[in-house]
Design a protein around this motif. Structure first.
Motif, PDB file in Angstrom:
ATOM      1  N   CYS A  19       0.836  -3.272  -9.989  1.00 58.03           N
ATOM      2  CA  CYS A  19       1.698  -4.095  -9.871  1.00 58.03           C
ATOM      3  C   CYS A  19       2.337  -4.373 -11.174  1.00 58.03           C
ATOM      4  O   CYS A  19       1.674  -4.872 -11.868  1.00 58.03           O
ATOM      5  CB  CYS A  19       1.148  -6.088  -9.657  1.00 58.03           C
ATOM      6  N   CYS A  24       4.054  -4.620  -6.222  1.00 57.96           N
ATOM      7  CA  CYS A  24       2.931  -3.863  -6.334  1.00 57.96           C
ATOM      8  C   CYS A  24       3.151  -2.913  -5.442  1.00 57.96           C
ATOM      9  O   CYS A  24       4.106  -2.625  -4.703  1.00 57.96           O
ATOM     10  CB  CYS A  24       1.603  -4.607  -5.414  1.00 57.96           C
ATOM     11  N   ALA A  47      -3.803  -8.605  -2.282  1.00 59.26           N
ATOM     12  CA  ALA A  47      -3.582  -7.521  -3.266  1.00 59.26           C
ATOM     13  C   ALA A  47      -4.496  -7.018  -4.208  1.00 59.26           C
ATOM     14  O   ALA A  47      -5.179  -7.398  -4.195  1.00 59.26           O
ATOM     15  CB  ALA A  47      -2.056  -8.432  -4.409  1.00 59.26           C
ATOM     16  N   LYS A  51      -3.085  -8.212  -9.744  1.00 65.77           N
ATOM     17  CA  LYS A  51      -2.339  -9.033  -9.040  1.00 65.77           C
ATOM     18  C   LYS A  51      -1.819 -10.230  -9.935  1.00 65.77           C
ATOM     19  O   LYS A  51      -1.349 -11.341 -10.076  1.00 65.77           O
ATOM     20  CB  LYS A  51      -3.206  -9.776  -7.918  1.00 65.77           C
TER      21      LYS A  51
END
Length: 110
Positions: A19, A24, A47, A51
């Motif tokens: 990410c 991402c 995520a 993240k």
């Protein structure tokens, strides 16, 4: 031989998942840990581990939000599910500084 092993490691699929402040990207399952259709009609996308680099407020500290009001909601959701099931490269772009870490667009690479 040592360099060959290093090159394989550097170019493995998990190496590509990452990410940045606005997205991402990587191979399907490495980019999205889970997909959670909510009762509100929105889709929550969990995520990956890094993240914290995203420049937005993740829902419950984990989820990006694909809003059901997005003009191409169905196409984006379909693209996400296809990328996950076929393990294609996927980019999930978010709206920076958004509450709920709103998804702006997704892109699958064949």
């Amino acid at each position: 031989m040592k360099y060959m092993i290093l090159m394989l490691f550097l170019f493995s699929s998990t190496t590509w998942a990452a990410c940045s402040p606005n997205q991402c990207h990587g191979i399907g399952k490495d980019v999205l840990v889970s997909v959670y259709p909510s009762g509100t009609g929105h889709i929550y996308l969990e995520a990956p581990a890094d993240k914290g680099k995203l420049n937005c407020q993740l829902v419950e500290g984990h989820y990006m939000t694909l809003k059901n009001t997005h003009p191409v909601f169905e196409a984006m959701y379909s693209t996400i599910l296809t990328a996950l099931s076929t393990q294609k490269k996927l980019t999930v772009r978010i709206v920076e500084n958004s509450e709920g870490c709103e998804v702006m667009y997704v892109r699958m690479f064949t």
